[in-house]
Enzyme design. Structure first.
Site, short mmCIF file in Angstrom:
data_model
loop_
_atom_site.label_atom_id
_atom_site.label_comp_id
_atom_site.label_asym_id
_atom_site.label_seq_id
_atom_site.Cartn_x
_atom_site.Cartn_y
_atom_site.Cartn_z
N ASP A 151 0.82 -1.21 0.00
CA ASP A 151 0.00 0.00 0.00
C ASP A 151 0.85 1.26 0.00
OD1 ASP A 151 -2.67 0.29 -0.33
OD2 ASP A 151 -3.16 0.52 1.78
N ASP B 39 -9.08 -2.87 2.07
CA ASP B 39 -8.97 -2.24 3.38
C ASP B 39 -9.91 -2.87 4.39
OD1 ASP B 39 -7.11 -0.50 2.34
OD2 ASP B 39 -8.60 0.99 1.78
#
Length: 538
Positions: free
Chosen positions: A387, A440
């Site tokens: 990420d 997420d």
């Protein structure tokens, strides 16, 4: 609709890989997309950049609002539309606005294109011609932040200067063909916190809690029924084997492969993003959404309460013998997904997308599981680096953030990637959506689901277990994500940068404090199940 066991098992293994590439789309969605060259800090050139609404009337008929951004110099615009005035619109002549215009600009909004001279020069020319405002049309779709140069030490720009994207300029040019066009400019402020953020936070946390508690159905003695409603039960049904339950235990190697595959797919999206590519993702999303919704609906139907209910069946090609109830549910789910896909650009389509997405994630969190904290550490640490790299470090290689470009949907022909939850901003004058990517939710959700199974296996209460504290940690991690987004003025944030420490970190710290880290690290569901059975028999 459910698939034959072999096909379904391959689907369960491969589809999460596709979902992992969406892990940061939510945190980049609120960026304003503006770019800027570094400019000097001068007294007359330090205005804050503000988004501008441009209301347009063509022959007295109000059209669709346009958007722009103010320059670092010039007069400020009012925050409310009723405090501004409608002004006629005139193109500068020459169009670049670099020299005195032969068109009459007095009391009007002057329009010029970008290029051939600096922005300050364009503003001075428009102001000297009597213009009340200047709109500069950019040569691309990005909102460029107009700044001063080193030589602009004494400025006296008393009119507002606004940049609008190329598409807005094309629309204005088309409207002004032998028609009277008027503009009204104002700069409404965006609320610090919109209700949509709170609602999205509740959706994300609620999805993980629901997926974890859903295991009360999925791990019961009827779990085989849950995964075999549409197909005839196999002779081994009820044995409790993971193969029958179609559970995918993630391994250390699998965790690394997940992240590598996700990175590869993200790069493919970056280089080959197009309308047909997004359509492929929409089709895959609909397939997964139908499967997830069908599973979520059929789970309570196939629970203990309905286990002995008589069921009429049909014999269908490819699927074999299926119950009528299961067939009708699958057909309704399919119709729901098709209706969403057809109306996906409507203002209300977010509801259908969120329902399909939540059902899909609940199902994925039932079918994929972390066996212990060792695998969780490898998976979440790899996702953590993934990420951060694709949001913050990729510009060093690709000259722009790969994650942000993919999230914005550049070159997608107006289509948007569906693998995210989105909620419209209710009180934001600029509209738009707050979003969170499936990754997420899925990455931390796998750890939370493991904590629930661990607490249940060792009969831990909420306070003495891990599940409650991980839910609290995940909630705070999301809050930190949006706080980071606000503090960095909407610049894309990798959500896992905050979520991983708030979930995996909490687990490790609690394990150390309680002296259970070694047991968490080497935990095995099979050994735990065997120990429980032996204890029960004794």
């Amino acid at each position: 609709m459910s698939f034959p066991p072999g096909i379904r098992r391959r689907f369960v293994v491969s589809f999460p890989l596709l979902l992992l590439v969406t892990s940061s789309f939510a945190v980049v969605a609120t960026a304003d997309g503006a770019s800027q060259d570094d400019g000097p800090e001068l007294p007359a050139c330090n205005n804050p950049f503000k988004l501008v609404k441009v209301k347009i009337w063509v022959d007295g008929v109000e059209g669709e609002d346009l958007s722009g951004i103010t320059a670092s110099f010039g007069a400020s615009l009012p925050e409310e539309a009723n405090k501004s005035s409608k002004l006629p619109t005139v193109f500068s002549n020459p169009l670049n606005g670099c020299s005195n215009s032969s068109s009459k600009l007095t009391g009007s909004v002057a329009l010029s294109i970008r290029g051939d001279c600096d922005f300050v020069t364009k503003a001075k020319v428009a102001q000297s011609g009597g213009a009340s405002a200047l709109l500069v049309i950019n040569d691309n779709e990005e909102l460029y932040k107009m700044v001063c140069s080193e030589n602009d030490t004494s400025l006296n720009i008393s009119i507002p200067v606004v940049m609008i994207p190329k598409s807005a300029g094309d629309a204005i040019n088309k409207s002004m063909e032998e028609k009277h066009v008027e503009f009204l400019l104002y700069a409404p402020t965006r609320p610090i916190v919109d209700f949509s953020v709170i609602f999205l936070w509740a959706l994300a946390v609620g999805t993980i809690v629901t997926a974890s508690l859903w295991q009360e159905f999925g791990t019961s003695e009827n779990s085989d029924e849950r995964y075999n409603e549409l197909s005839k039960e196999s002779p081994n049904a009820g044995t409790g084997d993971d193969d029958d339950k179609e559970i995918l235990d993630i391994s250390v190697k699998g965790a690394i492969v997940f992240v590598i595959t996700a990175s590869t797919f993200l790069v493919l999206l970056y280089f080959f993003m197009s309308a047909w590519f997004v359509w492929l993702l929409i089709v895959l999303f609909c397939i997964g959404g139908v499967q997830g919704m069908h599973t979520c609906i059929m789970t309570p139907i196939a629970s203990r309460k309905c286990r002995n209910c008589p069921q009429k069946t049909l014999n269908l090609p490819l699927f074999g013998e299926v119950s009528i109830v299961s067939f009708v549910v699958a057909l309704c789910c399919l119709i729901f997904a098709v209706v969403w896909a057809v109306n996906r650009r409507e203002s209300y389509s977010w509801v259908g997308q969120d329902i399909l997405g939540i059902c899909l994630m609940i199902t994925v969190l039932q079918l994929a599981r972390l066996p212990n904290i060792k695998v969780a550490t490898v998976l979440l640490c790899c996702a953590f680096v993934y990420d951060i790299f694709w949001v913050f470090l990729s510009p060093l290689i690709f000259h722009q953030s790969v994650m942000i470009v993919v999230a914005r949907g550049d070159n997608s022909g107006g289509e948007s990637i569906p693998m995210l939850l989105r909620v419209p901003r209710a009180f934001d004058p600029w509209g738009g959506y707050d979003m969170i990517g499936f990754g997420d939710i899925l990455f931390p959700g796998l750890l939370v689901a493991f904590a629930f199974r661990y607490d249940k296996a060792y009969k831990k209460h909420l306070a003495s277990g891990y599940f409650l504290w991980l839910i609290i940690g995940y909630g705070f991690g999301l809050l930190f994500t949006y706080l980071g987004l606000y503090l960095m003025n909407g610049h894309g944030q990798p959500a896992l940068l905050y979520l991983v420490p708030c979930t995996l970190g909490v687990t490790v710290i609690l394990g150390l404090v309680r002296g259970e880290l070694k047991e968490l690290w080497n935990y095995s569901p099979e050994l735990s199940s065997a120990t429980t059975n032996l204890t029960g028999e004794a």
